[in-house]
Design a protein around this motif. Sequence first.
Motif, PDB file in Angstrom:
ATOM      1  N   ILE A  21     108.098  37.570  23.413  1.00 43.42           N
ATOM      2  CA  ILE A  21     107.060  36.758  22.775  1.00 43.42           C
ATOM      3  C   ILE A  21     106.438  37.478  21.592  1.00 43.42           C
ATOM      4  N   CYS A  22     106.049  38.726  21.781  1.00 46.49           N
ATOM      5  CA  CYS A  22     105.442  39.483  20.673  1.00 46.49           C
ATOM      6  C   CYS A  22     106.448  39.692  19.545  1.00 46.49           C
ATOM      7  N   GLY A  23     107.686  39.972  19.914  1.00 41.08           N
ATOM      8  CA  GLY A  23     108.723  40.139  18.902  1.00 41.08           C
ATOM      9  C   GLY A  23     108.958  38.868  18.114  1.00 41.08           C
ATOM     10  N   ALA A  24     109.011  37.745  18.805  1.00 40.82           N
ATOM     11  CA  ALA A  24     109.221  36.468  18.120  1.00 40.82           C
ATOM     12  C   ALA A  24     108.068  36.140  17.186  1.00 40.82           C
ATOM     13  N   ILE A  25     106.842  36.359  17.639  1.00 38.95           N
ATOM     14  CA  ILE A  25     105.678  36.096  16.779  1.00 38.95           C
ATOM     15  C   ILE A  25     105.712  36.990  15.548  1.00 38.95           C
ATOM     16  N   ALA A  26     106.037  38.264  15.737  1.00 37.61           N
ATOM     17  CA  ALA A  26     106.083  39.192  14.603  1.00 37.61           C
ATOM     18  C   ALA A  26     107.187  38.812  13.617  1.00 37.61           C
ATOM     19  N   VAL A  27     108.347  38.426  14.106  1.00 36.94           N
ATOM     20  CA  VAL A  27     109.452  38.049  13.211  1.00 36.94           C
ATOM     21  C   VAL A  27     109.110  36.772  12.457  1.00 36.94           C
ATOM     22  N   VAL A  28     108.514  35.808  13.128  1.00 34.34           N
ATOM     23  CA  VAL A  28     108.105  34.574  12.436  1.00 34.34           C
ATOM     24  C   VAL A  28     107.053  34.886  11.383  1.00 34.34           C
ATOM     25  N   ALA A  29     106.062  35.711  11.705  1.00 39.17           N
ATOM     26  CA  ALA A  29     105.037  36.090  10.729  1.00 39.17           C
ATOM     27  C   ALA A  29     105.669  36.816   9.550  1.00 39.17           C
ATOM     28  N   TRP A  30     106.613  37.690   9.808  1.00 39.58           N
ATOM     29  CA  TRP A  30     107.314  38.406   8.731  1.00 39.58           C
ATOM     30  C   TRP A  30     108.072  37.422   7.848  1.00 39.58           C
ATOM     31  N   HIS A  31     108.725  36.451   8.451  1.00 42.44           N
ATOM     32  CA  HIS A  31     109.520  35.477   7.705  1.00 42.44           C
ATOM     33  C   HIS A  31     108.615  34.575   6.860  1.00 42.44           C
ATOM     34  N   THR A  43     105.599  35.231   5.709  1.00 40.08           N
ATOM     35  CA  THR A  43     104.849  35.960   4.672  1.00 40.08           C
ATOM     36  C   THR A  43     105.727  36.502   3.563  1.00 40.08           C
ATOM     37  N   GLY A  44     106.980  36.117   3.525  1.00 42.73           N
ATOM     38  CA  GLY A  44     107.800  36.485   2.382  1.00 42.73           C
ATOM     39  C   GLY A  44     108.751  37.623   2.614  1.00 42.73           C
ATOM     40  N   ARG A  45     108.969  37.960   3.820  1.00 42.11           N
ATOM     41  CA  ARG A  45     109.930  38.984   4.212  1.00 42.11           C
ATOM     42  C   ARG A  45     109.565  40.345   3.634  1.00 42.11           C
ATOM     43  N   GLY A  46     110.438  40.992   2.902  1.00 44.84           N
ATOM     44  CA  GLY A  46     110.169  42.348   2.441  1.00 44.84           C
ATOM     45  C   GLY A  46     110.575  43.349   3.514  1.00 44.84           C
ATOM     46  N   PHE A  47     109.807  44.442   3.595  1.00 46.48           N
ATOM     47  CA  PHE A  47     110.095  45.454   4.608  1.00 46.48           C
ATOM     48  C   PHE A  47     109.990  44.830   5.996  1.00 46.48           C
ATOM     49  N   PHE A  48     110.948  45.107   6.871  1.00 43.53           N
ATOM     50  CA  PHE A  48     110.983  44.511   8.206  1.00 43.53           C
ATOM     51  C   PHE A  48     110.031  45.269   9.132  1.00 43.53           C
ATOM     52  N   TRP A  49     108.733  45.007   8.971  1.00 46.14           N
ATOM     53  CA  TRP A  49     107.722  45.683   9.774  1.00 46.14           C
ATOM     54  C   TRP A  49     107.724  45.270  11.249  1.00 46.14           C
ATOM     55  N   PRO A  50     108.272  44.098  11.642  1.00 50.08           N
ATOM     56  CA  PRO A  50     108.290  43.775  13.079  1.00 50.08           C
ATOM     57  C   PRO A  50     109.058  44.778  13.929  1.00 50.08           C
ATOM     58  N   VAL A  51     109.840  45.646  13.289  1.00 51.14           N
ATOM     59  CA  VAL A  51     110.557  46.654  14.052  1.00 51.14           C
ATOM     60  C   VAL A  51     109.584  47.512  14.855  1.00 51.14           C
ATOM     61  N   TRP A  52     108.388  47.759  14.314  1.00 56.53           N
ATOM     62  CA  TRP A  52     107.407  48.578  15.024  1.00 56.53           C
ATOM     63  C   TRP A  52     106.865  47.841  16.250  1.00 56.53           C
ATOM     64  N   VAL A  53     106.694  46.542  16.131  1.00 54.05           N
ATOM     65  CA  VAL A  53     106.259  45.737  17.281  1.00 54.05           C
ATOM     66  C   VAL A  53     107.357  45.744  18.343  1.00 54.05           C
ATOM     67  N   LEU A  54     108.607  45.579  17.909  1.00 57.20           N
ATOM     68  CA  LEU A  54     109.725  45.555  18.849  1.00 57.20           C
ATOM     69  C   LEU A  54     109.893  46.900  19.549  1.00 57.20           C
ATOM     70  N   VAL A  55     109.735  47.977  18.822  1.00 57.05           N
ATOM     71  CA  VAL A  55     109.863  49.304  19.433  1.00 57.05           C
ATOM     72  C   VAL A  55     108.740  49.533  20.445  1.00 57.05           C
TER      73      VAL A  55
END
Length: 113
Positions: free
Chosen positions: A77-87, A89-101
Amino acid sequence: MTRVGDLEREAARARLVEAYAAGRIDAPELESRAEAVWGAARSADLAAVVDDLGEEEPVSSPGAGRRFVRDVLVFLICGAIAVVAWHVTGRGFFWPVWVLVYTGLPLLRLWRD
C-alpha cells in the motif's frame, strides 16, 4: 551452581502449572512443588523440582502470520501510494525507492527466521 532469580522461578512455576493441566501431577503435588520452587536458591535445587516433568514444548507465536500479512500490506500500500505520487508529480528521480526499502525491511525476517 548458580543462584536463581524470580524469572527462573516463575518459568519453573509455569512448567508445574502446565504439567498439572496435562494431568501429569495432581493438586497436592503441584502445591508442594510450587513451595519448593519458590524456596529454591540454586539452579540445582530448581532443576530437582521440575526436571522429571519432561521438556517444555516450544510455543509457536500465533501472531507471526498476522504480522507477516500486515508487513506485506504496508509494503504494497505505501509503495503503491508513493509510486502513484511520483508518477503524478512528474516523475524525475525515483524517490519511492526509499519508501519501498524502508517498508520492505521487516519482510527480511523471512530469511533470518
